[in-house]
Scaffold this motif. Structure first.
Motif, PDB file in Angstrom:
ATOM      1  N   CYS A  29      66.551  13.411  73.015  1.00  0.00           N
ATOM      2  CA  CYS A  29      66.592  11.956  72.954  1.00  0.00           C
ATOM      3  C   CYS A  29      66.379  11.550  71.500  1.00  0.00           C
ATOM      4  N   LEU A  30      67.005  10.478  71.114  1.00  0.00           N
ATOM      5  CA  LEU A  30      66.903   9.986  69.751  1.00  0.00           C
ATOM      6  C   LEU A  30      66.464   8.529  69.794  1.00  0.00           C
ATOM      7  N   ILE A  31      65.484   8.183  68.957  1.00  0.00           N
ATOM      8  CA  ILE A  31      65.074   6.794  68.785  1.00  0.00           C
ATOM      9  C   ILE A  31      65.572   6.375  67.412  1.00  0.00           C
ATOM     10  N   VAL A  32      66.467   5.394  67.367  1.00  0.00           N
ATOM     11  CA  VAL A  32      67.041   4.924  66.108  1.00  0.00           C
ATOM     12  C   VAL A  32      66.379   3.603  65.734  1.00  0.00           C
ATOM     13  N   CYS A  33      65.768   3.581  64.549  1.00  0.00           N
ATOM     14  CA  CYS A  33      65.086   2.388  64.050  1.00  0.00           C
ATOM     15  C   CYS A  33      65.859   1.811  62.864  1.00  0.00           C
ATOM     16  N   GLU A  34      65.566   0.579  62.539  1.00  0.00           N
ATOM     17  CA  GLU A  34      66.248  -0.091  61.434  1.00  0.00           C
ATOM     18  C   GLU A  34      65.879   0.520  60.087  1.00  0.00           C
ATOM     19  N   GLN A  45      72.889  13.309  66.323  1.00  0.00           N
ATOM     20  CA  GLN A  45      73.468  13.166  67.656  1.00  0.00           C
ATOM     21  C   GLN A  45      72.443  13.564  68.704  1.00  0.00           C
ATOM     22  N   ALA A  46      72.532  12.980  69.867  1.00  0.00           N
ATOM     23  CA  ALA A  46      71.666  13.316  70.993  1.00  0.00           C
ATOM     24  C   ALA A  46      72.360  12.861  72.269  1.00  0.00           C
ATOM     25  N   PRO A  48      81.772  11.157  71.597  1.00  0.00           N
ATOM     26  CA  PRO A  48      81.886  11.876  72.868  1.00  0.00           C
ATOM     27  C   PRO A  48      80.662  12.749  73.168  1.00  0.00           C
ATOM     28  N   ARG A  49      79.891  13.083  72.140  1.00  0.00           N
ATOM     29  CA  ARG A  49      78.700  13.910  72.343  1.00  0.00           C
ATOM     30  C   ARG A  49      77.487  13.093  72.778  1.00  0.00           C
TER      31      ARG A  49
END
Length: 129
Positions: A36-41, A87-88, A103-104
């Motif tokens: 899992c990926l958490i993307v922050c600003e 990617q996650a 697609p990933r």
């Protein structure tokens, strides 16, 4: 195809409102060793998420690390900031812009804040997806 889900927040505390979703996705994906990926600003927001996750009770702990820290293969949950190139299988987007669909990536999770400006920004991301 990537699934994008928007969750309407009912509180101004984004960490508290979203942490249970991060935990549930971590537990679901743990068996498959999916990340899992958490993307922050920005890095400051990422560090805030890191600190918040470290403060969770033992039964709700989520193994995580910030970009560039931790094991070579990363933890099950990685916290990054823009630009997000990682990617996650599941990505939680807390950044202000929509993420590129790949697609990933199986699932992108977005949040709609309670304030009007946040709602407007979420509508813009919805249109981009």
């Amino acid at each position: 195809m990537t699934q994008v889900t928007f969750y309407q927040l009912d509180t101004g505390d984004l960490h508290k409102a979203a942490a249970h979703l991060v935990l549930s996705h971590y537990r679901m994906n743990e068996r498959q060793r999916a990340q899992c990926l958490i993307v922050c600003e920005n890095k400051t927001d990422a560090e805030d998420w890191d600190e918040y996750l470290w403060q969770q009770p033992t039964d709700a702990f989520i193994p995580h690390n910030l970009r560039g820290e931790g094991p070579v293969n990363n933890s099950p949950v990685c916290i990054v900031w823009q630009p997000a190139t990682e990617q996650a299988s599941v990505i939680f987007n807390f950044a202000h812009s929509a993420l590129p669909v790949s697609p990933r990536v199986k699932h992108i999770i977005e949040f709609v804040p309670i304030d009007d400006a946040g709602k407007q920004a979420a509508r813009g991301r919805y249109k981009q997806y």
